[in-house]
Design a protein around this motif. Structure first.
Motif, short mmCIF file in Angstrom:
data_model
loop_
_atom_site.label_atom_id
_atom_site.label_comp_id
_atom_site.label_asym_id
_atom_site.label_seq_id
_atom_site.Cartn_x
_atom_site.Cartn_y
_atom_site.Cartn_z
N SER A 73 0.80 -1.23 0.00
CA SER A 73 0.00 0.00 0.00
C SER A 73 0.83 1.28 0.00
CB SER A 73 -0.93 -0.02 1.22
OG SER A 73 -0.16 -0.20 2.39
N ALA A 79 -0.41 4.30 -2.18
CA ALA A 79 -1.58 4.95 -1.59
C ALA A 79 -1.13 5.87 -0.45
CB ALA A 79 -2.56 3.91 -1.08
N CYS A 137 -3.37 9.03 1.06
CA CYS A 137 -4.63 8.38 1.43
C CYS A 137 -4.69 8.13 2.94
CB CYS A 137 -4.78 7.04 0.72
SG CYS A 137 -4.86 7.19 -1.07
N PRO A 176 -5.44 1.20 3.55
CA PRO A 176 -6.03 2.45 3.07
C PRO A 176 -7.56 2.36 3.20
CG PRO A 176 -4.54 1.50 1.43
CD PRO A 176 -4.72 0.47 2.50
N SER A 190 -10.60 6.19 -2.62
CA SER A 190 -9.81 6.48 -1.41
C SER A 190 -10.21 7.85 -0.88
CB SER A 190 -8.32 6.48 -1.75
OG SER A 190 -7.98 7.70 -2.40
N VAL A 249 -7.81 9.11 -6.67
CA VAL A 249 -7.05 7.89 -6.37
C VAL A 249 -8.01 6.78 -5.92
CG1 VAL A 249 -5.23 6.85 -4.95
CG2 VAL A 249 -5.02 9.23 -5.71
N LEU A 287 -8.63 2.36 -5.30
CA LEU A 287 -7.87 1.17 -4.91
C LEU A 287 -8.69 -0.09 -5.15
CD1 LEU A 287 -6.81 2.83 -1.62
CD2 LEU A 287 -5.14 2.05 -3.27
#
Ligand SMILES: Cc1cc2nc3c(=O)[nH]c(=O)nc-3n(C[C@H](O)[C@H](O)[C@H](O)COP(=O)(O)OP(=O)(O)OC[C@H]3O[C@@H](n4cnc5c(N)ncnc54)[C@H](O)[C@@H]3O)c2cc1C
Ligand code: FES
Lengths: 457, 104
Positions: A264, A267, A272, A285, A293, A298, A300
């Motif tokens: 992660s 992120a 995030c 996240p 996020s 962004v 995920l």
């Protein structure tokens, strides 16, 4: 207006399905993956010139592997595929990528991070002795190189991958000395009600156990690993069995792992928000039901955020791509039923909770590790050093401990010591693990080639 | 310095591939096309490198480019991640870091 630029990082099941939805909506996403080929971890491809069939490589998942590979092949020419490219920094709408020793800066409108996971490890004395590999590594040796990690392999850890890899070794003709599971046998019974939501997976699990049993592989539940023996290579492993007796196993290799740890870092660099996930005992996240996020633009998907396995990764990839389209004001392609995807994901989430009950993370074992156990493989930092930083130096959380001891500062950037380190630090202070926080990610997320030329777009 | 007696890894399948020779610490090593540098080295010995902290040999750990415990160097001083670098004919690697890149 120019078409919006959407980037997908990761070409595993999550990234593949995300790219597929974006292409179906008329976009031409950039798909970046560090690997030479698509497929991700579970559907990792063997090198050109290897001839084993999908059934031999992926077993019961051969059909799914073919489907995901086929879906990616169908995208060729309609995506910009960047293989062997490392996404190493993500900030303010720009992704930095290294490809073939050159640096590229890619601006984007939206980005989907489908970066998957790595093995989650806990240190035990001797885990740096050659012949000790992660469980994932044991599987990669087999899938991608047609090799076993040794002549007589001991598998240690907990989680579905433990049994899967051991069974794959048996099937491939390798000798498996034993499977050592730190989870007590009773834990699996307690988890059954949760895991019953995916009966087909329960049946697959039972089939793996049956294969091990038929091959005469001893399976021990509720073990505590004590040490891996050997100086320049593994000669055996000592553990305490569920009855409290010390036992020694002969073997020249150990494959060890405790489920997965979300990858992660990107992120985190993007800013995030993370939250501590009680189920997987790690920081993940935060996302909404579709994968948005806390940072605008962004998104995920997959094991990098949900840790719910390959099927869930495919669904999450689709949902995240749909969310991207929705936020761009573009109509989603036909055949994407978001409500149904969310319902399926919720079912897989229940199963994930069941797995965590059946194969718990053995925080208690880590808290009791001897002071001289190497926790950090990169910088050779011991559990004792970490504990002293917790008490004498009053390092309240991992980033302070990192500054004091260099734990997590090495070249793996805490991927293999971060979670166990937090457990040790928290235990030394008599606090729950989440109080130790998590190591903040730093760019580049992996060491770059020494000389990197800067490309101006 | 490949260390230990005998190889760490064991080939189980895919034996029919063209062979490739490379040099490891000056010794000729035969591998097969599609092998990684890690595979090629660990099919002959039991170590890839020495820990900088004196705690002994290392032979990689994750095989997926995450742990960085498999670094080797070309004779020219370029660092390679052995688990994700395929062998190529004529590759010459060393298992100890070359202090300075050799120029010319
Ligand atoms: C070693 C290993 C083996 C596994 N084997 C199995 C199995 O046999 N069966 C099973 O059910 N589950 C397995 N799992 C779990 C499995 O990871 C997943 O369920 C599934 O692969 C998740 O799909 P994904 O798309 O989320 O991520 P992945 O399939 O992991 O794909 C992520 C991709 O992102 C790329 N990537 C990550 N970071 C970057 C970056 N910074 N720059 C560029 N590219 C990047 C990676 O190279 C990778 O190809 C395994 C996990 C691991 C770690
Ligand atoms: S073995 Fe982990 S990076 Fe190569």
């Amino acid at each position: 207006m120019a078409a919006p630029r959407v980037i997908v990082v990761g070409a595993g099941p999550a990234g593949t399905r995300a790219a597929e939805v974006l292409v179906a909506a008329g976009l031409r996403p950039v798909v970046i993956d560090e690997a030479a080929d698509n497929g991700g971890q579970i559907y990792r491809r063997q090198p050109a010139g290897f001839r084993r069939r999908a059934e031999e490589l992926y077993g019961t998942e051969a059909g799914r592997a073919r489907a995901v590979h086929g879906a990616f092949s169908a995208l060729r020419g309609r995506i910009e595929h960047w293989p062997q490219s490392l996404a190493w920094q993500l900030r303010d709408g720009t992704l930095q990528v290294e490809r073939g020793g050159r640096a590229h800066r890619l601006d984007f409108d939206r980005i989907i991070l489908a970066t998957g996971a790595t093995d989650r490890l806990l240190p035990i004395p001797g885990w740096t002795v050659p012949g000790t590999f992660s469980l994932g590594a044991a599987q990669i040796a087999l899938k991608a190189q047609a090799c076993a990690i040794g002549r007589r392999v001991i598998f240690l850890g907990s989680g579905p991958l433990l049994y899967l890899v051991a069974a794959q070794y048996v099937k491939a003709g390798a000798q498996v000395a034993a499977v050592l599971d730190t989870a007590p046998a009773a834990a699996r019974r307690a988890a059954l009600p949760l895991m019953a939501v995916r009966p087909s997976l329960l049946i697959k699990g039972a089939a793996l156990l049956w294969r091990l049993k038929r091959a005469g592989v001893p399976v021990h539940h509720g073990v505590a690993p004590l040490r891996i023996e050997g100086d320049s290579r593994v000669s055996g492993l000592v553990f305490r069995d569920a009855a409290g007796r010390e036992q020694r196993l002969e073997g020249d290799a150990v494959g060890m792992g405790w489920h997965l740890r979300a990858e992660s870092q990107l992120a985190d660099l993007a800013g995030c928000t993370f939250a501590f996930d009680e189920v997987s005992r790690q920081w993940l996240p935060r996302i909404d039901a579709d994968g948005r996020s806390s940072v605008d633009g962004v998104y995920l998907a997959g094991d990098g955020v949900r840790l719910a396995g390959a099927d869930a990764a495919e669904l999450g990839g689709k949902l995240a791509a749909r969310a991207v389209l929705q936020d761009l004001g573009l109509p989603p392609p036909a055949g994407i039923d978001a409500e149904q995807l969310r319902r399926s994901l919720a079912r897989m989430e229940r199963f994930r909770q069941g797995l965590a009950v059946a194969f718990p993370w053995p925080g208690d074992i880590i808290a009791k590790l001897s002071d001289d156990t190497l926790v950090c493989r990169c910088e050779a930092i011991t559990a004792g050093t970490l504990r002293r930083s917790a008490t004498a130096l009053e390092a309240p959380e991992m980033n302070r401990a990192k500054a004091f001891t260099r734990v997590g500062m090495g070249r793996c950037q805490g991927r293999f010591c971060g979670i166990a380190g937090a457990e040790i630090l928290a235990a030394a202070r008599g606090e729950p693990m989440q109080a130790a926080g998590r190591i903040r990610s730093a760019a580049p997320v992996k060491p770059l080639a020494v000389a990197i030329e800067v490309e101006t777009p | 310095m490949m260390g230990g007696a005998g190889p760490l890894l064991q080939r189980l399948d895919e034996l029919v591939r063209p062979s490739v020779t490379l040099a490891v610490d000056g010794q000729v090593v035969t591998a097969l096309e599609g092998d990684t540098v890690l595979t090629a080295v660990l099919l002959h010995g039991a170590a890839l490198r020495q820990s900088e902290f004196g705690d002994g040999p290392r032979a990689g750990f994750c095989l997926m480019g995450a742990c960085q415990d498999c670094w080797v160097w070309t004779e020219q001083g370029t660092r390679l991640r052995a688990c994700s670098t395929p062998v190529t004919a004529g590759l010459r690697i060393v298992t100890r870091e070359v202090p300075w890149p050799r120029l010319g």
